[in-house]
Scaffold this active site. Structure first.
Site, PDB file in Angstrom:
ATOM      1  N   PRO A 192       0.856  -1.191   0.000  1.00  0.00           N
ATOM      2  CA  PRO A 192       0.000   0.000   0.000  1.00  0.00           C
ATOM      3  C   PRO A 192       0.885   1.232   0.000  1.00  0.00           C
ATOM      4  CG  PRO A 192       0.059  -0.984   2.201  1.00  0.00           C
ATOM      5  CD  PRO A 192       0.873  -1.877   1.299  1.00  0.00           C
ATOM      6  N   GLU A 213       0.393   5.432  -0.051  1.00  0.00           N
ATOM      7  CA  GLU A 213      -0.434   6.643  -0.046  1.00  0.00           C
ATOM      8  C   GLU A 213      -0.124   7.498  -1.270  1.00  0.00           C
ATOM      9  OE1 GLU A 213      -2.678   8.115   1.736  1.00  0.00           O
ATOM     10  OE2 GLU A 213      -2.228  10.237   1.989  1.00  0.00           O
ATOM     11  N   CYS A 247       2.780   2.849   9.807  1.00  0.00           N
ATOM     12  CA  CYS A 247       3.068   4.194   9.285  1.00  0.00           C
ATOM     13  C   CYS A 247       3.792   5.015  10.365  1.00  0.00           C
ATOM     14  CB  CYS A 247       1.781   4.897   8.843  1.00  0.00           C
ATOM     15  SG  CYS A 247       2.118   6.540   8.176  1.00  0.00           S
ATOM     16  N   LYS A 285      -0.025  -4.933   9.088  1.00  0.00           N
ATOM     17  CA  LYS A 285       1.248  -4.535   8.478  1.00  0.00           C
ATOM     18  C   LYS A 285       1.964  -3.653   9.481  1.00  0.00           C
ATOM     19  CE  LYS A 285       3.267  -2.345   4.405  1.00  0.00           C
ATOM     20  NZ  LYS A 285       3.692  -1.018   4.837  1.00  0.00           N
ATOM     21  N   GLY A 342      10.706  -4.559   2.589  1.00  0.00           N
ATOM     22  CA  GLY A 342      11.762  -3.570   2.724  1.00  0.00           C
ATOM     23  C   GLY A 342      12.909  -3.796   1.767  1.00  0.00           C
ATOM     24  N   GLY A 348       7.313  -2.299  -2.290  1.00  0.00           N
ATOM     25  CA  GLY A 348       6.806  -0.930  -2.360  1.00  0.00           C
ATOM     26  C   GLY A 348       7.520  -0.178  -3.474  1.00  0.00           C
ATOM     27  N   ARG A 349       8.583   0.545  -3.071  1.00  0.00           N
ATOM     28  CA  ARG A 349       9.263   1.429  -4.022  1.00  0.00           C
ATOM     29  C   ARG A 349       9.886   0.681  -5.199  1.00  0.00           C
ATOM     30  NH1 ARG A 349      12.779   3.787   0.594  1.00  0.00           N
ATOM     31  NH2 ARG A 349      12.583   1.559   1.048  1.00  0.00           N
TER      32      ARG A 349
END
Ligand code: FMN
Length: 234
Positions: free
Chosen positions: A4, A6, A103, A142, A207, A230-231
């Site tokens: 996820p 944002e 977060c 998470k 990660g 993610g990234r």
């Protein structure tokens, strides 16, 4: 899993990823995190609803490629979790609910939400219980390996005793934000605790993963059941 993110992983972005993925390479996608307070407020609900949109074309791709979609929520009030999860269960078509306990951003942490819950086991427990009672969908958390310090052993021993269907673990603490390297040895520690405490609960590592080859290696070396990216998707 696609993480996820944002302002990133909305239905258009997920559709782009789904369109370009080979079946079997991606199992689960997540919505952006969505406020339980917002979902429980008659006007706030309209504001946060855009985060939960799944377009018809995305829905078709999810079906064609056998990918599940999970709604991620956040907040600090167990009653609102119950109401929000019941609302999602009754009005949407998600395959699971994920609770954000990771977060690190100051304005959510200062209200006791997200990664702040790592240091508040009683509230974290009430929140998980409320979500669990509100739906028969799978419920996951998470999270990170600690708040101000690395705390994997204590936090995983606690989380793995909660009624959860999975844990996604980002190998950083809150204080690090996105800095430094994710500590996969701590993720391996969580997998070992899982083997002892709750062998059926999948642990997904997160990660700094940037390739498909890397996914296989991480699962093998650190004994996770999967990886969340993610990234790396960029
Ligand atoms: C732009 C951006 C937005 C993010 N938003 C969320 C979010 O809404 N919910 C969440 O659980 N994590 C969020 N994260 C954290 C990612 O899901 C992930 O845990 C983190 O980026 C580490 O994974 P990576 O190294 O593969 O990027 C966000 C990260 C980024 C870069």
């Amino acid at each position: 899993m696609l993480a996820p993110m944002e302002d990133v992983t909305d239905t258009a972005f997920r559709e782009l990823v789904l369109h370009n993925t080979r079946p079997g390479n991606l199992d689960v996608v997540f919505t952006e995190f969505t406020s339980t307070d917002g979902l429980c407020h008659p006007r706030g609900r309209d504001n946060v609803a855009r985060r939960l949109v799944v377009s018809d074309t995305e829905r078709q791709l999810l079906k064609d490629k056998g990918v599940k979609i999970v709604a991620q929520i956040w907040g600090n009030n167990p009653d609102k979790y119950f109401e929000a999860v019941r609302f999602l269960d009754e009005n949407y078509d998600f395959d699971g609910i994920d609770i954000n306990m990771g977060c690190p951003v100051r304005n959510v942490v200062s209200h006791g939400s997200c990664s702040a819950l790592i240091d508040h086991e009683p509230l974290a427990s009430e929140i998980i219980k409320a979500a669990r009672e509100a739906t028969s969908l799978p419920v996951s958390v998470k999270t990170r390996i600690g708040f101000k310090k690395v705390d994997t052993e204590r936090w995983m021993n606690f989380l793995l005793r909660q009624p959860l269907d999975g844990i996604i673990l980002h190998g950083r603490i809150q204080k690090q934000m996105s800095k430094g390297e994710a500590d996969w040895d701590e993720i391996a520690k969580a997998s070992a605790i899982r083997d002892e405490v709750a062998p059926d609960v999948p642990i997904i590592g997160n990660g700094d993963v940037f390739s498909l080859e890397d996914i296989q290696e991480r699962c093998y070396l650190y004994k996770t059941d999967g990886v969340m990216i993610g990234r790396g998707i960029f």
